[in-house]
Scaffold this active site. Structure first.
Site, PDB file in Angstrom:
ATOM      1  N   GLU A 120       3.903  11.421  -6.109  1.00  0.00           N
ATOM      2  CA  GLU A 120       2.538  11.525  -6.614  1.00  0.00           C
ATOM      3  C   GLU A 120       1.551  12.008  -5.556  1.00  0.00           C
ATOM      4  O   GLU A 120       1.765  11.844  -4.361  1.00  0.00           O
ATOM      5  CB  GLU A 120       2.084  10.169  -7.174  1.00  0.00           C
ATOM      6  CG  GLU A 120       2.851   9.804  -8.434  1.00  0.00           C
ATOM      7  CD  GLU A 120       2.491   8.449  -9.029  1.00  0.00           C
ATOM      8  OE1 GLU A 120       2.446   8.353 -10.258  1.00  0.00           O
ATOM      9  OE2 GLU A 120       2.272   7.498  -8.270  1.00  0.00           O
ATOM     10  N   CYS A 133      -5.082  12.812  -1.228  1.00  0.00           N
ATOM     11  CA  CYS A 133      -4.184  11.795  -0.703  1.00  0.00           C
ATOM     12  C   CYS A 133      -2.753  12.307  -0.906  1.00  0.00           C
ATOM     13  O   CYS A 133      -2.286  12.456  -2.030  1.00  0.00           O
ATOM     14  CB  CYS A 133      -4.447  10.498  -1.472  1.00  0.00           C
ATOM     15  SG  CYS A 133      -3.463   9.126  -0.901  1.00  0.00           S
ATOM     16  N   CYS A 140       9.336   4.593  -0.294  1.00  0.00           N
ATOM     17  CA  CYS A 140       9.101   4.198   1.096  1.00  0.00           C
ATOM     18  C   CYS A 140      10.152   3.160   1.460  1.00  0.00           C
ATOM     19  O   CYS A 140      10.481   2.297   0.650  1.00  0.00           O
ATOM     20  CB  CYS A 140       7.698   3.605   1.246  1.00  0.00           C
ATOM     21  SG  CYS A 140       7.288   3.189   2.958  1.00  0.00           S
ATOM     22  N   CYS A 144       6.421  -3.130   2.207  1.00  0.00           N
ATOM     23  CA  CYS A 144       5.295  -4.048   2.385  1.00  0.00           C
ATOM     24  C   CYS A 144       5.119  -4.821   1.076  1.00  0.00           C
ATOM     25  O   CYS A 144       5.215  -4.240  -0.001  1.00  0.00           O
ATOM     26  CB  CYS A 144       4.020  -3.281   2.738  1.00  0.00           C
ATOM     27  SG  CYS A 144       4.188  -2.365   4.278  1.00  0.00           S
ATOM     28  N   CYS A 147       2.635  -3.651  -1.772  1.00  0.00           N
ATOM     29  CA  CYS A 147       2.563  -2.215  -2.085  1.00  0.00           C
ATOM     30  C   CYS A 147       3.610  -1.836  -3.131  1.00  0.00           C
ATOM     31  O   CYS A 147       4.800  -2.104  -2.959  1.00  0.00           O
ATOM     32  CB  CYS A 147       2.786  -1.405  -0.811  1.00  0.00           C
ATOM     33  SG  CYS A 147       2.889   0.369  -1.105  1.00  0.00           S
ATOM     34  N   GLY A 195       4.966   6.758   0.962  1.00  0.00           N
ATOM     35  CA  GLY A 195       5.813   6.953   2.130  1.00  0.00           C
ATOM     36  C   GLY A 195       5.141   6.631   3.456  1.00  0.00           C
ATOM     37  O   GLY A 195       3.924   6.473   3.549  1.00  0.00           O
ATOM     38  N   GLU A 196       5.970   6.514   4.485  1.00  0.00           N
ATOM     39  CA  GLU A 196       5.498   6.260   5.845  1.00  0.00           C
ATOM     40  C   GLU A 196       5.600   7.580   6.612  1.00  0.00           C
ATOM     41  O   GLU A 196       6.698   8.024   6.966  1.00  0.00           O
ATOM     42  CB  GLU A 196       6.374   5.165   6.482  1.00  0.00           C
ATOM     43  CG  GLU A 196       6.194   4.993   7.978  1.00  0.00           C
ATOM     44  CD  GLU A 196       4.738   4.880   8.433  1.00  0.00           C
ATOM     45  OE1 GLU A 196       4.022   3.998   7.956  1.00  0.00           O
ATOM     46  OE2 GLU A 196       4.329   5.706   9.274  1.00  0.00           O
ATOM     47  N   SER A 227      -2.051   7.868   8.170  1.00  0.00           N
ATOM     48  CA  SER A 227      -2.005   6.403   8.120  1.00  0.00           C
ATOM     49  C   SER A 227      -0.581   5.922   8.358  1.00  0.00           C
ATOM     50  O   SER A 227       0.360   6.386   7.719  1.00  0.00           O
ATOM     51  CB  SER A 227      -2.490   5.929   6.746  1.00  0.00           C
ATOM     52  OG  SER A 227      -2.361   4.531   6.651  1.00  0.00           O
ATOM     53  N   SER A 249      -2.375   0.520   9.291  1.00  0.00           N
ATOM     54  CA  SER A 249      -2.380  -0.522   8.261  1.00  0.00           C
ATOM     55  C   SER A 249      -2.116  -1.863   8.927  1.00  0.00           C
ATOM     56  O   SER A 249      -0.978  -2.290   9.050  1.00  0.00           O
ATOM     57  CB  SER A 249      -1.295  -0.218   7.222  1.00  0.00           C
ATOM     58  OG  SER A 249      -1.630   0.962   6.541  1.00  0.00           O
ATOM     59  N   LEU A 250      -3.183  -2.515   9.331  1.00  0.00           N
ATOM     60  CA  LEU A 250      -3.046  -3.753  10.093  1.00  0.00           C
ATOM     61  C   LEU A 250      -2.788  -4.945   9.158  1.00  0.00           C
ATOM     62  O   LEU A 250      -1.768  -5.608   9.244  1.00  0.00           O
ATOM     63  CB  LEU A 250      -4.305  -3.970  10.936  1.00  0.00           C
ATOM     64  CG  LEU A 250      -4.189  -5.011  12.025  1.00  0.00           C
ATOM     65  CD1 LEU A 250      -3.166  -4.619  13.061  1.00  0.00           C
ATOM     66  CD2 LEU A 250      -5.542  -5.249  12.696  1.00  0.00           C
ATOM     67  N   HIS A 251      -3.748  -5.220   8.295  1.00  0.00           N
ATOM     68  CA  HIS A 251      -3.594  -6.171   7.182  1.00  0.00           C
ATOM     69  C   HIS A 251      -3.442  -7.643   7.558  1.00  0.00           C
ATOM     70  O   HIS A 251      -3.520  -8.500   6.685  1.00  0.00           O
ATOM     71  CB  HIS A 251      -2.425  -5.799   6.260  1.00  0.00           C
ATOM     72  CG  HIS A 251      -2.478  -4.421   5.708  1.00  0.00           C
ATOM     73  ND1 HIS A 251      -3.625  -3.843   5.253  1.00  0.00           N
ATOM     74  CD2 HIS A 251      -1.503  -3.491   5.525  1.00  0.00           C
ATOM     75  CE1 HIS A 251      -3.361  -2.624   4.809  1.00  0.00           C
ATOM     76  NE2 HIS A 251      -2.089  -2.375   4.972  1.00  0.00           N
ATOM     77  N   ASN A 328      -5.203  -3.890  -4.789  1.00  0.00           N
ATOM     78  CA  ASN A 328      -5.055  -3.315  -6.127  1.00  0.00           C
ATOM     79  C   ASN A 328      -3.790  -3.877  -6.748  1.00  0.00           C
ATOM     80  O   ASN A 328      -2.698  -3.637  -6.249  1.00  0.00           O
ATOM     81  CB  ASN A 328      -4.960  -1.791  -6.039  1.00  0.00           C
ATOM     82  CG  ASN A 328      -6.272  -1.178  -5.616  1.00  0.00           C
ATOM     83  OD1 ASN A 328      -7.318  -1.452  -6.208  1.00  0.00           O
ATOM     84  ND2 ASN A 328      -6.244  -0.381  -4.561  1.00  0.00           N
ATOM     85  N   CYS A 371      -4.978   2.918  -3.982  1.00  0.00           N
ATOM     86  CA  CYS A 371      -4.089   2.609  -2.865  1.00  0.00           C
ATOM     87  C   CYS A 371      -3.002   1.641  -3.287  1.00  0.00           C
ATOM     88  O   CYS A 371      -3.297   0.587  -3.853  1.00  0.00           O
ATOM     89  CB  CYS A 371      -4.847   1.903  -1.743  1.00  0.00           C
ATOM     90  SG  CYS A 371      -6.065   2.861  -0.923  1.00  0.00           S
TER      91      CYS A 371
END
Ligand code: SAH
Ligand code: SF4
Length: 398
Positions: A120, A133, A140, A144, A147, A195-196, A227, A249-251, A328, A371
């Protein structure tokens, strides 16, 4: 291949993504090739060195500056040579399976590769900018916990052509060729789709180099953000070899919580990650690193977490800004979104410490374009539905 990205340690959650298959028709897609690679492809196909050099220069301009996909429209290439090129090469785009528009103007495309992998891409228009984006992988490997993309089973790396092809497709859709025209809607790119990106380093780098080339897609490196969830060994190279803005992406601010929600933290811990941020080439007060922080109710959203975040940023002297992303939701997710009051309080603490901490408004939620909501329809189908489809196919075959 980059050895560092393809050698998962024993705690890497999932093995390395699969590579792309060759095109079924055997033709070579010129999209994604650098100038040198394009010249080599033409030489391999039989042109002499001088001819290949000239043709590569001309074709490069048609492909990346003008957006032309048909050799017959390349008016400075001899008519007699056009069919020769058509037989051997294509100027491809990902196939569009579905295009959706959100009530807020966000657009999402479901795209397909020639070997039938779905992924996508999202376009987010704002008053003063338009952000594309872009995906770097189908799925991925990193899982996470918050996600949706991380729950996809099939993972394949996108090629440089499939990555730059997304930007070209968006330009087609927005009618924004040639690349050098003024007043474009598509002004910014974020590598924040599926993806990473740092687990597909070479392809992402090659694609972004074409995007940044003044004679290519001509988008400045300050308008591009990559990112990462924290692939520490690749971060310095990203700064040196790509040089775009970095988002991390700390989170979470404790080992315990980050280990849980970003499993890659078990391999590359917080200290290592923050040190790599401090060392990121090109980061300074004018070009800050963005820390993404998804707000998960009662998980990472306390005032104490906010204070610890400030402490870490100061301790490592990071030129940082923080993006607070309300979680989200997606079907089956284990978390809830923090309350608006909680998010406000968190944001105020960070802001009062002199660090910018805007709360991101979710965009395109109604079409699952926000996201972390990207997961392709083929993967969303339940087991039962897949079985039913298989039965139907079987019945149709007699
Ligand atoms: N893999 C890269 C880039 C893609 S994700 C990375 O993780 O950085 C882009 C951003 O969306 C990341 O910060 C990611 O953590 C965040 N995100 C993922 N799932 C989300 C969700 N459900 N709600 C809000 N943000 C999410
Ligand atoms: Fe992968 Fe990023 Fe999603 Fe984590 S947040 S699973 S790294 S896409």
């Amino acid at each position: 291949m980059t050895p560092l990205m393809s050698s998962p340690g024993h705690i890497d959650p999932v093995p390395v993504a699969r590579p792309a298959e060759p095109r079924p028709d055997g033709k070579i897609d010129l999209v994604g090739l650098s100038k040198v690679e394009m010249r080599e492809a033409l030489t391999t196909a039989g042109l002499d060195a001088k001819g290949a050099k000239l043709r590569a220069k001309q074709i490069w301009h048609w492909v990346y500056n003008r957006g032309v996909t048909d050799f017959a429209l390349m008016t400075d290439i001899a008519r007699a040579q056009q069919p020769w090129l058509t037989e051997r090469f294509v100027i491809g785009r990902p196939e569009i399976v579905e295009a959706q528009v959100s009530t807020d103007g966000t657009r999402k495309w479901l795209l397909r590769t020639p070997d039938a992998q779905d992924f996508e891409m999202v376009f987010i228009p704002d008053a003063d900018r338009g952000t594309l984006c872009v995906s770097s992988q189908v799925g991925c490997t990193l899982n996470c916990r918050f996600c949706h993309t991380g729950t996809m089973r099939l993972v394949r790396n996108l090629t440089a052509g499939e990555i730059v092809g997304q930007v070209m497709l968006a330009r087609d859709a927005l009618g924004e060729w040639p690349s050098t025209q003024d007043g474009r809607l598509l002004t910014n790119i974020v590598m924040m789709g599926m993806g990473e990106p740092l687990y597909n380093f070479d392809a992402v780098r090659d694609a972004l180099k074409i995007v940044m080339d003044g004679d290519g897609l001509a988008l400045g490196k300050r308008r591009i953000t990559l990112s990462t969830s924290g692939v520490v060994p690749m971060m310095a190279r990203a700064g040196e070899e790509i040089g775009v803005n970095l988002a991390v992406s700390l989170h979470a601010v404790t080992k315990e919580v980050r280990d849980e929600i970003v499993p890659l933290n078990r391999k590359y811990g917080l200290e290592e990650l923050l040190q790599a941020c401090a060392d990121y080439p090109g980061a300074n007060n004018a070009r800050r690193i963005t820390f993404e922080y998804v707000m998960l109710k009662d998980k990472n959203d306390s005032d104490a977490d906010a204070h610890e975040l400030v402490r870490l940023i100061k301790h490592y002297r990071l030129p940082a800004k923080v993006n607070l992303i309300p979680f989200n939701p997606w079907p089956g997710a284990a978390y809830d979104t923090s309350t608006p009051e909680r998010i406000k309080s968190f944001s105020n603490i960070v802001f009062d410490a002199g660090i910018s901490a805007p709360v991101r408004t979710p965009r395109g939620r109604d079409i699952d374009a926000a996201c972390g909501q990207l997961k392709t329809a083929s993967e969303k189908k339940s087991r039962a539905e897949l079985d039913r489809l298989a039965d139907e196919k079987q019945a149709a075959l007699g």
